[in-house]
Design a protein around this motif. Structure first.
Motif, PDB file in Angstrom:
ATOM      1  N   THR A  64      10.636   3.856  -1.823  1.00  0.00           N
ATOM      2  CA  THR A  64      10.505   5.084  -2.586  1.00  0.00           C
ATOM      3  C   THR A  64      11.851   5.443  -3.206  1.00  0.00           C
ATOM      4  N   SER A  73       4.764  10.620   4.000  1.00  0.00           N
ATOM      5  CA  SER A  73       5.140   9.225   3.743  1.00  0.00           C
ATOM      6  C   SER A  73       6.271   8.801   4.665  1.00  0.00           C
ATOM      7  N   ARG A  75       7.898   5.897   3.809  1.00  0.00           N
ATOM      8  CA  ARG A  75       8.678   4.941   3.016  1.00  0.00           C
ATOM      9  C   ARG A  75      10.157   5.320   3.075  1.00  0.00           C
ATOM     10  N   ALA A 388       7.393   6.937  -6.698  1.00  0.00           N
ATOM     11  CA  ALA A 388       7.526   8.387  -6.613  1.00  0.00           C
ATOM     12  C   ALA A 388       6.283   9.050  -7.210  1.00  0.00           C
ATOM     13  N   ALA A 390       6.302   9.232  -3.045  1.00  0.00           N
ATOM     14  CA  ALA A 390       6.043   8.179  -2.062  1.00  0.00           C
ATOM     15  C   ALA A 390       4.612   8.256  -1.524  1.00  0.00           C
TER      16      ALA A 390
END
Ligand SMILES: [Zn+2]
Ligand SMILES: [Zn+2]
Length: 428
Positions: A64, A73, A75, A388, A390
């Motif tokens: 991300t 998220s 990430r 984006a 994420a």
């Protein structure tokens, strides 16, 4: 052993503590008979490991981007590891990525003593790390750089040769002030000593990190035998005439003139920034709008080619298309078009949300555009990363396929992508 000159009370306290530690451990060790000590066992298997199905492998460490934590998220922020045989390289080190790096590759040596499993020594899983590349100097691409510098040194980088670190030089001036910000300018430009700049390049950033964390760096070196980090890193800047020259015809912004997006990404030809016996790395400017300089990198190995877009809008004056022409894999940033439309519906210039909206639509590439860019580059595989938000649903990200006839992969942290032909051996 080093001395503690001029630190009377501290010497006493620390000597005492060390003495107590030694006393406490002694009876435990004395009680262990040789029959209780078993041979070293293989360590816990890392998620990726140092052997794979391909000689050249890309491992996504963080997928991300953006200067925010996205809810829902896990990430990590942008980072990639590239492995060519046993050689390792890193491209960007966004926040959260060092944990992924360890998850991917860290291994240990364990023994069992008296039925108790324990690790022997500290892992040096980064001992084949050769170089780190930064596409541009935003924190979602280098937030974990201080951690990497210190913890990574103990994990073995530069054990065999100095670690090469390559990133952009000093930008030369701040971005346009689109938000009307009237607050503090950190390290505001000063022509008098200590000659501060609000846009330090990779060398100054590195030296400031060493200063800011001096207590840790010094303590670990003196107390625990960590390496002499300033001596084992070889920091080079793209744009520093003493290191890597700008290509001829490169436009350096004139601080006396108003800055436009046109001069942050002039059309140019790719130029080499690094070469060793495993790969050759070339770079080109991309258009992260007023954020300058921002580079895309191409990595050519005997197995194939990989391009990392870095952060960029969709129009790079043909630069990305030149760099990525015919590459096997293009890792490209992406921003969810649906989210842009939903979040910034009806926003107008001058409104509080406008500067962020302006950044999103000029400095990044949407799901609506990224497939077209990949198609123009003629790459076989497009990997979406720097996703984006994420938390954008994968199905919406897959809309990027609409304009792209090759293979589309929606990146995930710790995803491994082989480049070239498989080696015909199983994944470790
Ligand atoms: Zn970014
Ligand atoms: Zn950026």
């Amino acid at each position: 052993m080093h001395s503690h000159k001029g630190c009377g009370p501290k010497v006493l306290r620390r000597t005492l503590l060390k003495g107590m530690g030694a006393l406490a451990v002694a009876p435990l060790m004395a009680g262990l008979g040789a029959k209780n000590v078993f041979a070293s066992q293989p360590g816990d298997k890392p998620r990726i490991g140092n052997k794979g199905s391909h000689n050249t492998r890309l491992v996504l460490l963080g997928t991300t981007g953006g200067m925010t934590w996205w809810p829902g998220s896990t990430r990590a922020s942008n980072s990639q590891a590239l492995l060519v045989g046993d050689a390792m390289y890193i491209i960007d080190l966004g926040f959260g990525s060092c944990a992924r790096l360890a998850e991917a590759f860290n291994f240990g040596h364990f023994i069992t003593i008296g039925g108790q499993r324990t690790q022997l020594e500290l892992s040096t899983f980064l001992s084949n790390m050769r170089a780190v590349f930064f596409t541009h100097l935003h924190m979602d691409h280098l937030g974990d750089y201080p951690t990497f510098l210190e913890i990574g040194a103990r994990a073995g980088y530069a054990k065999k040769q100095p670690l090469v670190i390559i990133g952009p030089g000093d930008r030369g001036r701040l971005d346009d002030n689109l938000s009307g910000y009237k607050g503090t300018v950190i390290q505001a430009e000063s022509c008098n000593p200590p000659f501060t700049t609000p846009t330090p390049g990779t060398k100054m950033m590195t030296s400031h990190i060493l200063q800011a964390f001096a207590q840790t760096f010094n303590d670990c070196a003196q107390d625990e035998g960590y390496p002499d980090i300033p001596k084992i890193i070889d920091v080079r800047e793209i744009g520093d005439p003493t290191a890597i020259p700008w290509p001829s015809g490169f436009v350096i912004p004139d601080p006396g003139k108003p800055w436009t997006s046109d001069i942050t990404c002039p059309a140019m030809t790719p130029f080499e920034i690094y070469k060793d016996d495993r790969l050759c790395v070339t770079a080109i400017l991309v258009d992260h709008y007023e954020v300058y300089p921002a580079f895309a990198f191409r990595f050519d190995t005997e197995d194939g080619s990989l391009v990392i877009s870095g952060d960029t809008g969709p129009d790079t004056r043909g630069n990305l298309q030149k760099l990525a022409k015919g590459a096997d894999v293009l890792v490209h940033e992406v921003i969810d078009d649906f989210w842009i439309k939903a979040s910034f519906k009806g926003v107008k210039a001058g409104e509080p949300a406008w500067p962020l909206y302006h950044h999103v639509i000029t400095a990044h590439t949407s799901t609506a555009d990224v497939g077209r860019v990949a198609q123009q580059c003629g790459v076989k595989t497009l990997v979406l990363s720097h996703i984006a938000p994420a938390n954008a649903p994968v199905a919406r990200l897959r809309l990027a396929q609409q304009n792209f006839s090759g293979k589309l992969i929606v990146g995930e942290d710790l995803m491994e992508i082989g480049i070239g032909k498989p080696q015909g051996r199983s994944k470790a």
